[in-house]
Design an enzyme around this catalytic site. Structure first.
Site, mmCIF file in Angstrom:
data_model
loop_
_atom_site.group_PDB
_atom_site.id
_atom_site.type_symbol
_atom_site.label_atom_id
_atom_site.label_comp_id
_atom_site.label_asym_id
_atom_site.label_seq_id
_atom_site.Cartn_x
_atom_site.Cartn_y
_atom_site.Cartn_z
ATOM 1 N N CYS A 2 -0.396 -5.543 8.942
ATOM 2 C CA CYS A 2 0.638 -6.143 9.775
ATOM 3 C C CYS A 2 1.762 -6.631 8.862
ATOM 4 O O CYS A 2 1.512 -6.998 7.710
ATOM 5 C CB CYS A 2 0.181 -7.331 10.612
ATOM 6 S SG CYS A 2 -1.174 -6.974 11.728
ATOM 7 N N ARG A 27 3.427 -1.281 6.984
ATOM 8 C CA ARG A 27 2.215 -2.118 7.007
ATOM 9 C C ARG A 27 1.448 -2.014 8.316
ATOM 10 O O ARG A 27 0.333 -2.503 8.436
ATOM 11 C CB ARG A 27 2.599 -3.583 6.772
ATOM 12 C CG ARG A 27 3.272 -3.831 5.460
ATOM 13 C CD ARG A 27 3.592 -5.292 5.319
ATOM 14 N NE ARG A 27 2.372 -6.087 5.259
ATOM 15 C CZ ARG A 27 1.688 -6.308 4.146
ATOM 16 N NH1 ARG A 27 2.116 -5.825 3.011
ATOM 17 N NH2 ARG A 27 0.605 -7.026 4.166
ATOM 18 N N TRP A 77 -0.767 -3.874 12.952
ATOM 19 C CA TRP A 77 -1.824 -2.887 12.745
ATOM 20 C C TRP A 77 -3.067 -3.504 13.367
ATOM 21 O O TRP A 77 -3.582 -4.512 12.884
ATOM 22 C CB TRP A 77 -2.009 -2.629 11.248
ATOM 23 C CG TRP A 77 -3.019 -1.556 10.974
ATOM 24 C CD1 TRP A 77 -2.804 -0.211 11.002
ATOM 25 C CD2 TRP A 77 -4.389 -1.743 10.626
ATOM 26 N NE1 TRP A 77 -3.965 0.448 10.696
ATOM 27 C CE2 TRP A 77 -4.957 -0.457 10.463
ATOM 28 C CE3 TRP A 77 -5.207 -2.860 10.439
ATOM 29 C CZ2 TRP A 77 -6.282 -0.258 10.120
ATOM 30 C CZ3 TRP A 77 -6.534 -2.657 10.101
ATOM 31 C CH2 TRP A 77 -7.060 -1.366 9.941
ATOM 32 N N ASN A 103 -0.944 -12.243 10.252
ATOM 33 C CA ASN A 103 -1.509 -11.083 9.574
ATOM 34 C C ASN A 103 -2.829 -11.546 8.975
ATOM 35 O O ASN A 103 -2.856 -12.526 8.232
ATOM 36 C CB ASN A 103 -0.541 -10.616 8.480
ATOM 37 C CG ASN A 103 -1.158 -9.564 7.583
ATOM 38 O OD1 ASN A 103 -2.034 -8.813 8.006
ATOM 39 N ND2 ASN A 103 -0.710 -9.506 6.340
ATOM 40 N N GLY A 104 -3.919 -10.842 9.302
ATOM 41 C CA GLY A 104 -5.233 -11.250 8.789
ATOM 42 C C GLY A 104 -6.246 -11.254 9.919
ATOM 43 O O GLY A 104 -6.004 -10.670 10.977
ATOM 44 N N GLU A 486 -8.910 13.471 -4.109
ATOM 45 C CA GLU A 486 -7.558 13.017 -3.790
ATOM 46 C C GLU A 486 -6.832 14.052 -2.923
ATOM 47 O O GLU A 486 -6.137 13.694 -1.968
ATOM 48 C CB GLU A 486 -6.789 12.726 -5.092
ATOM 49 C CG GLU A 486 -5.352 12.303 -4.942
ATOM 50 C CD GLU A 486 -5.150 10.991 -4.167
ATOM 51 O OE1 GLU A 486 -6.126 10.303 -3.864
ATOM 52 O OE2 GLU A 486 -3.985 10.701 -3.835
ATOM 53 N N LYS A 490 -5.437 13.220 0.827
ATOM 54 C CA LYS A 490 -4.028 13.375 1.224
ATOM 55 C C LYS A 490 -3.940 14.258 2.475
ATOM 56 O O LYS A 490 -3.194 13.962 3.406
ATOM 57 C CB LYS A 490 -3.186 14.022 0.113
ATOM 58 C CG LYS A 490 -2.813 13.174 -1.053
ATOM 59 C CD LYS A 490 -1.775 12.107 -0.771
ATOM 60 C CE LYS A 490 -2.454 10.776 -0.575
ATOM 61 N NZ LYS A 490 -2.690 10.017 -1.793
ATOM 62 N N GLU A 493 -5.270 12.335 5.607
ATOM 63 C CA GLU A 493 -4.507 11.203 6.119
ATOM 64 C C GLU A 493 -3.153 11.585 6.685
ATOM 65 O O GLU A 493 -2.695 10.937 7.615
ATOM 66 C CB GLU A 493 -4.399 10.070 5.093
ATOM 67 C CG GLU A 493 -3.657 10.372 3.824
ATOM 68 C CD GLU A 493 -3.675 9.172 2.862
ATOM 69 O OE1 GLU A 493 -3.504 9.394 1.666
ATOM 70 O OE2 GLU A 493 -3.842 8.030 3.302
ATOM 71 N N HIS A 509 -25.849 22.677 -2.971
ATOM 72 C CA HIS A 509 -26.818 21.684 -2.498
ATOM 73 C C HIS A 509 -26.477 21.211 -1.088
ATOM 74 O O HIS A 509 -26.676 20.047 -0.763
ATOM 75 C CB HIS A 509 -26.871 20.515 -3.482
ATOM 76 C CG HIS A 509 -27.234 20.945 -4.864
ATOM 77 N ND1 HIS A 509 -28.525 21.281 -5.233
ATOM 78 C CD2 HIS A 509 -26.465 21.169 -5.956
ATOM 79 C CE1 HIS A 509 -28.537 21.664 -6.503
ATOM 80 N NE2 HIS A 509 -27.292 21.604 -6.955
ATOM 81 N N LYS A 608 -0.302 0.676 4.962
ATOM 82 C CA LYS A 608 -0.179 0.802 3.503
ATOM 83 C C LYS A 608 -1.067 -0.190 2.751
ATOM 84 O O LYS A 608 -1.732 0.182 1.799
ATOM 85 C CB LYS A 608 1.281 0.584 3.118
ATOM 86 C CG LYS A 608 1.528 0.681 1.636
ATOM 87 C CD LYS A 608 2.092 2.021 1.273
ATOM 88 C CE LYS A 608 2.202 2.236 -0.205
ATOM 89 N NZ LYS A 608 1.570 3.500 -0.601
HETATM 90 C C1 F6R Z 1 -4.171 6.946 0.128
HETATM 91 C C2 F6R Z 1 -3.852 5.549 0.139
HETATM 92 C C3 F6R Z 1 -4.957 4.562 0.246
HETATM 93 C C4 F6R Z 1 -4.831 3.521 -0.864
HETATM 94 C C5 F6R Z 1 -5.884 2.425 -0.674
HETATM 95 C C6 F6R Z 1 -5.840 1.393 -1.789
HETATM 96 O O1 F6R Z 1 -3.033 7.731 0.089
HETATM 97 O O2 F6R Z 1 -2.722 5.176 0.047
HETATM 98 O O3 F6R Z 1 -6.197 5.190 0.206
HETATM 99 O O4 F6R Z 1 -4.973 4.161 -2.092
HETATM 100 O O5 F6R Z 1 -5.673 1.784 0.554
HETATM 101 O O6 F6R Z 1 -4.629 0.713 -1.823
HETATM 102 P P1 F6R Z 1 -4.187 -0.093 -3.097
HETATM 103 O O7 F6R Z 1 -4.009 0.899 -4.193
HETATM 104 O O8 F6R Z 1 -2.898 -0.761 -2.712
HETATM 105 O O9 F6R Z 1 -5.273 -1.064 -3.411
#
Ligand code: F6R
Length: 613
Positions: A2, A27, A77, A103-104, A486, A490, A493, A509, A608
């Protein structure tokens, strides 16, 4: 998650709130709302469709809240209560005179809510937040000031919060507080601001302050006063802000993800800067850990979430290879619940773009409580992790806005590999000549990353041809494994396609049972030492009908004969291949999302910065 924003002072609050909320939408964007003090009443607008629909709603309103000096805004969020207008913040008390954004998560909201309902309060949302505003209402009725009412309320609460509260009966004041969830304050001539994150108020305020846990703020036009939750006055710590507005804008790129992918060479270059002294010593100015302390370490444990977990995995290979210390990597949310074996000779490194991810913060706190030496790798200066850790290593990727992390990922790999060199040097495992040679290899990846970024059209062309596929496996060995994870993350998401990353050796396996025509296997084939093995894995999946996209180095002549499509990347030293391979996988995921017409910057259900467990 949020985003919250507030302003009080000699400015028209509404445009400040809307502008700030647009910059905070990364956010969370399930719903949004604002509340403004308008004369002696409170004016509120909320929408289930985000900031623009709040702006539209207000624009259509004849008696809208113009020239209000005090207001708060929220972009949500959802955690407790589905996305929808009734659950959107701000929430108000029974008399609609007090408004609150949060937020929280309020963990004891059930108990507090039952008590409040028992005393006649009417709730209009399914959120955990609403209890706060009703309890503040009760304290206000007892004659407490808004600041005191918020203080009393927060002393009854367990959980995490960044809140801001306004009351029509106490105009010209915003009361705010923080526990766990981030909050910053900005001050300019005649106006005071608060926000979850700097970009929301970056161009409005001239000085900035960070807010720590359990600090309570009273904001007025002329400034801010702060106390702890017992009422003891405190001073806020000034915050260093080294971004400008340009970095928070798209600067001609179609979206933030493209911009941030293109910023990767600079992110790596800036992160590597100033870490090699003239005498060949690897240095970390901000690290504050002595050589003796680093020599005494017997084990390294890295923790992170999502992409930051993947970069931690890459670091494991580099630290073990160069510094010859045993390394464990843990998903931060698992670490503290497994009774981890760490002591004062363990170096625990929390890896995070934001420095605010609650699971990683909690893991570091757990490690610290067990005596470990705790280091934060953070992209945000003065983030919670940076402040709490014994030492900090900053990545210098600059502000990252797209929800899917790109340039911060590469910067983390660069920073962690320099740390691996530092450990190798201080522990005498590698000679200074070798350390310098490896450091120069790392700096030369800046050009290789730039070259990989420039090959976007070729990746796009391949991704477009298989855009309708539904199942993807990403396979890699050694650092190709976290790279595969990774790449799959990507793709998941931003394009909502099912993708799994696997160590290629695990194929037989289990996952091989899922391989059939129509399945796409993306094979990381850039490590010369493991090339033969990956070619065998490619043959295995080809034999079962999969379509293979290989990521291969320039000059790899054997790959064309076995793969259906080949994404070429510049040849790179093995431990550094993730720096170029990941670029190609980001571009691949981007194109898959584009083909589906999706908003890459705002993937559904995600936010984010994850400040809730
Ligand atoms: C993937 C992504 C998330 C962050 C994760 C950790 O693209 O952005 O998986 O990597 O939420 O966030 P941080 O690095 O801010 O702790």
């Amino acid at each position: 998650m949020c985003g919250i924003i507030g302003v009080v002072g000699a400015v028209d609050a509404l445009p400040v709130l809307l502008d700030g909320l647009r910059r905070l939408e990364y956010r969370g964007y399930d719903s949004a709302g604002v509340a403004l003090l308008h004369g002696d009443s409170l004016w509120r607008a909320r929408s289930a469709d985000g900031v623009e629909s709040v702006a539209d709603l207000i624009a259509k309103c004849d008696d809208g809240p113009h020239d209000c000096a005090t207001g708060i805004g929220h972009t949500r969020w959802a955690t407790h209560g589905a996305p929808g207008e009734h659950n959107a913040h701000p929430h108000v008390d029974c008399a609609s005179g007090i408004a609150l954004i949060h937020n929280g998560i309020i963990e004891n909201h059930h108990e507090l809510g039952d008590e409040l309902r028992g005393r006649g309060h009417v709730f209009t949302s399914a959120t955990d937040t609403e209890v706060l505003v009703h309890r503040i209402e009760e304290f206000r009725r007892e004659g407490l000031t808004l600041t005191e009412a918020v203080r009393q309320t927060l002393n009854e609460v367990t959980g995490a919060f960044a809140i801001a509260v306004v009351d029509a009966a106490e105009p010209g004041v915003i009361v705010a507080a923080r526990r766990v969830s981030p909050l910053v304050v900005g001050i300019s001539e005649g106006a005071t601001y608060l926000a979850s994150d700097i970009p929301a108020i970056m161009d409005k305020a001239t000085s900035f302050f960070s807010v720590d846990d359990d600090q309570l703020l009273t904001l007025r036009a002329e400034g801010v006063t702060a106390t702890d939750l017992d009422g003891t006055p405190i001073s806020l710590a000034p915050l260093v802000v080294d971004w400008d507005l340009e970095t928070a804008q798209k600067s001609g790129y179609p979206d933030y993800m493209t911009k941030e992918i293109h910023e990767q060479p600079e992110a790596v270059r800036a992160t590597l800067l100033d870490h090699l002294d003239k005498d060949g010593t690897i240095t970390f100015d901000e690290m504050r850990l002595s050589d003796d302390a680093l020599r005494a370490i017997t084990k390294v444990t890295l923790v992170g979430c999502g992409s930051s977990y993947h970069t931690a995995m890459v670091a494991k290979y580099a630290i073990e290879a160069w510094a010859r210390i045993s390394v464990e990597v843990d998903i931060a949310s698992e670490f503290r619940y497994r009774n981890p074996v760490v002591d004062e000779t363990t170096l625990v490194i929390g890896v995070s773009q934001s420095g605010e991810t609650i699971d990683t913060i909690s893991a570091l706190r757990e490690a610290k409580s067990r005596g470990a030496i705790v280091v934060a790798v953070s992209n945000i200066v003065d983030s919670s992790m940076a402040r709490e850790a014994d030492a900090v290593i900053y990545t210098r990727a600059g502000l990252e806005i797209c929800v899917a992390s790109t340039k911060a990922v590469l910067a983390q790999i660069a920073a962690l590999e320099v740390l691996a060199l530092r450990l190798a040097q201080v522990r005498g495992v590698l000679s200074t000549e070798r350390v310098v040679e490896l450091f120069h290899q790392l700096t030369s990846t800046v050009d290789l990353v730039a070259e990989a970024v420039s090959r976007e059209a070729a990746v796009t062309q391949i991704a477009s041809q298989i855009a309708n596929a539904h199942t993807f496996f990403f396979l890699g060995r050694h650092v190709g494994f976290p790279t595969a994870l990774e790449g799959a993350l990507k793709l998941k998401e931003i394009s909502y396609v099912h993708a799994e990353g696997y160590p290629a050796g695990e194929l037989k396996h289990g996952p091989l049972a899922l391989i059939e025509p129509g399945v796409i296997v993306v094979a990381l084939a850039t490590d010369p030492a493991l090339h033969e093995k990956i070619l065998s894995n490619i043959a295995e999946v080809k034999a079962r009908g999969a379509t293979v996209v290989a990521v291969a180095a320039d000059g790899d002549e054997r790959i064309d004969a076995v793969a259906d499509y080949v994404i070429r990347v510049p040849a790179t030293p093995a431990l550094m291949t993730p720096l170029v391979d990941i670029v190609a996988l980001q571009q691949f995921a981007y194109q898959m999302a584009q083909s589906r017409g999706l908003n890459v910057d705002r993937p559904r259900n995600l936010a984010k910065t994850v400040t809730v467990e």
